[in-house]
Design an enzyme around this catalytic site. Structure first.
Site, short mmCIF file in Angstrom:
data_model
loop_
_atom_site.label_atom_id
_atom_site.label_comp_id
_atom_site.label_asym_id
_atom_site.label_seq_id
_atom_site.Cartn_x
_atom_site.Cartn_y
_atom_site.Cartn_z
N ASP A 1 3.99 1.90 -4.29
CA ASP A 1 2.85 2.35 -5.39
C ASP A 1 2.71 1.62 -6.37
O ASP A 1 3.74 1.10 -7.15
CB ASP A 1 3.36 3.90 -5.79
CG ASP A 1 2.24 4.51 -6.99
OD1 ASP A 1 1.34 3.66 -7.39
OD2 ASP A 1 2.25 5.66 -6.99
N TYR B 1 -5.07 -11.56 -20.08
CA TYR B 1 -4.26 -12.22 -19.56
C TYR B 1 -4.45 -13.61 -19.19
O TYR B 1 -3.67 -14.52 -19.26
CB TYR B 1 -3.56 -11.58 -17.98
CG TYR B 1 -2.37 -10.53 -18.26
CD1 TYR B 1 -2.79 -9.25 -18.75
CD2 TYR B 1 -1.05 -10.71 -18.07
CE1 TYR B 1 -1.71 -8.32 -18.90
CE2 TYR B 1 -0.22 -9.73 -18.25
CZ TYR B 1 -0.61 -8.52 -18.72
OH TYR B 1 0.38 -7.59 -18.98
N TYR C 1 -13.32 6.07 -12.88
CA TYR C 1 -13.34 4.78 -12.23
C TYR C 1 -13.98 3.81 -12.90
O TYR C 1 -13.52 2.56 -13.05
CB TYR C 1 -14.01 5.24 -10.85
CG TYR C 1 -14.13 4.22 -9.86
CD1 TYR C 1 -13.24 3.68 -9.18
CD2 TYR C 1 -15.32 3.46 -9.42
CE1 TYR C 1 -13.43 2.85 -8.00
CE2 TYR C 1 -15.70 2.67 -8.65
CZ TYR C 1 -14.51 2.14 -7.80
OH TYR C 1 -14.85 1.31 -6.97
N ASP D 1 0.83 -1.08 -0.12
CA ASP D 1 -0.01 0.06 0.04
C ASP D 1 0.91 1.23 -0.02
O ASP D 1 2.11 1.24 0.53
CB ASP D 1 -0.76 -0.12 1.39
CG ASP D 1 -2.33 0.71 0.94
OD1 ASP D 1 -2.13 2.14 0.84
OD2 ASP D 1 -3.28 0.30 1.08
N LYS E 1 1.91 -13.67 -13.68
CA LYS E 1 2.27 -14.54 -14.78
C LYS E 1 3.73 -15.08 -14.39
O LYS E 1 3.98 -16.02 -14.76
CB LYS E 1 2.59 -13.46 -15.99
CG LYS E 1 2.79 -14.12 -17.33
CD LYS E 1 2.60 -13.14 -18.35
CE LYS E 1 4.15 -13.11 -19.30
NZ LYS E 1 3.83 -11.82 -20.26
N LEU F 1 -6.65 -5.08 -4.56
CA LEU F 1 -7.65 -4.31 -4.29
C LEU F 1 -7.31 -2.74 -4.23
O LEU F 1 -8.03 -1.77 -4.25
CB LEU F 1 -7.99 -4.55 -2.72
CG LEU F 1 -8.37 -5.92 -2.24
CD1 LEU F 1 -8.88 -5.91 -1.02
CD2 LEU F 1 -9.72 -6.32 -2.97
#
Ligand code: NAD
Ligand code: UDP
Length: 315
Positions: A57, A161, A147, A32, A107, A75
């Site tokens: 980050d 992916y 958003y 975080d 991956k 999240l």
């Protein structure tokens, strides 16, 4: 023991999830940068031997191959309209570049990634309740689009992916969730109304309060997220949320009753593109995960009111 990474683990949902997983005996790493989360949400976990915190980050590449992670709950993202509209371009970068970085890590490590998408992918829905098959009604040039569209594109990234690189993915569309550790300053309706009621200030109802939402208590949401991570051969997308729809005006009245507050209601303009009705169809979660929210709204609100009472005493 699983080795689990939670991005955004110092936030409301992430810190409650980290706590639950540690109690279950899992090894948990939280990443975080405190963009909207708080150190105090994870402070009590720092002493746990199976907990590790990394300040980072997620817009920047994640170099965690040595950690032998096998599950990722992704999240990290501002979640409330006030927070995600504060710096819309950053919101887009977090959800797009951040999700690419998480998927690249998955991956390399072959970890399963669960992405926290949102009911906002349905925009201002024209179908009620909203099933996962509904493709939504998003104003992609409006103030919520940073958003909504970023989450939609992040779902696309997850699917690509999965299709191209065989990354093991799971997509959850979270509907309004509330409970202890919501940020008091994030402008969400439940925290705003409870704090206003406890302080004897007027409750700020946007519009005429006839718009609807459903509210899922945090413990039920955590339960659903863990069930989804554990589900075999089911990648979603799946809606998780309460199916009990109520108007914002009724929510205000209920919070006044439960706090025994004499606060008045004050009506403010409805923000642009604020969805008029929202309610999840959760039949897929019932069928695939045997999941149903258990804690009713009054009980969940009582617990949340107690949390904010204590918090207001301390601050
Ligand atoms: P929150 O704001 O409390 O938590 C988000 C966490 O992500 C914070 O700790 C924040 O600091 C962190 N973060 C943000 N940008 C970051 C970055 N660039 N790098 C590292 N960390 C970063 O929000 P929440 O309510 O816990 O939401 C968690 C997730 O669930 C979000 O992805 C959100 O979109 C989704 N969601 C939540 C709800 C809800 O009702 N709470 C509804 C739908 C979807
Ligand atoms: N809302 C309100 N007063 C507030 C905060 C929010 O009436 O102080 C309304 C908001 O306009 C929306 C609903 O409550 O219709 C839920 O808002 P929130 O920001 O909690 O979440 P959203 O579902 O909009 O993401």
């Amino acid at each position: 023991m699983n080795r689990i990474l939670i991005t955004g683990g110092a936030g409301f949902i992430g810190s409650n999830l980290a706590e639950k997983l540690i109690k279950k005996g899992e090894y948990v790493i939280v990443i975080d940068n405190f963009y909207t989360g708080k150190k105090e949400n994870i402070f009590h976990l720092l002493k746990e031997p199976n907990f590790k915190f990394i300040e980072h980050d997620i817009i920047l590449p994640l170099k965690l191959e040595d950690e032998k992670i096998n599950q990722i709950y992704h999240l990290a993202s501002p979640a409330s309209p006030v927070h995600y509209q504060r710096d819309p371009i950053k919101t887009i970068k977090i959800n797009i570049q951040g999700t690419i970085n998480v998927l690249e890590l998955a991956k390399k490590t072959q970890a399963t990634v669960l992405f926290s998408s949102t009911s906002e992918v349905y925009g201002n829905p024209l179908v009620h309740p909203q099933p996962e098959s509904y493709l939504g009604n998003v104003n992609f040039i409006g103030p919520r689009a940073c958003y909504d569209e970023a989450k939609r594109l992040a779902e696309t990234l997850m699917m690509e992916y999965y299709r191209r690189h065989k990354v093991k993915i799971k997509i959850v569309r979270i509907f309004n969730t509330y409970g202890p550790r919501m940020a008091p300053d994030d402008g969400r309706v439940v925290s705003n109304f409870i704090i206003q009621a406890l302080k004897g200030e007027s409750l700020t109802v946007y519009g005429d309060g006839s718009q609807t939402r459903t509210f899922c208590y945090i413990d039920d949401m955590i339960d659903g997220l863990i069930k989804m991570m554990q589900a075999k051969d089911f990648l979603g997308p799946v809606n998780l949320g309460s199916p009990k729809e109520l108007s914002i005006l009724d929510l205000a009245k209920l919070i006044l009753k439960l706090t025994k507050s004499n606060s008045k209601l004050v009506f403010k303009p409805l923000p642009q593109d604020d969805p008029i009705r929202r309610c999840p169809d959760i039949s897929l979660a019932k069928k695939e995960l045997n999941w149903l929210p258990k804690i009713d709204l009054e009980e969940g609100l009582k617990r949340t009111i107690e949390y904010f009472k204590e918090k207001l005493k301390k601050d």
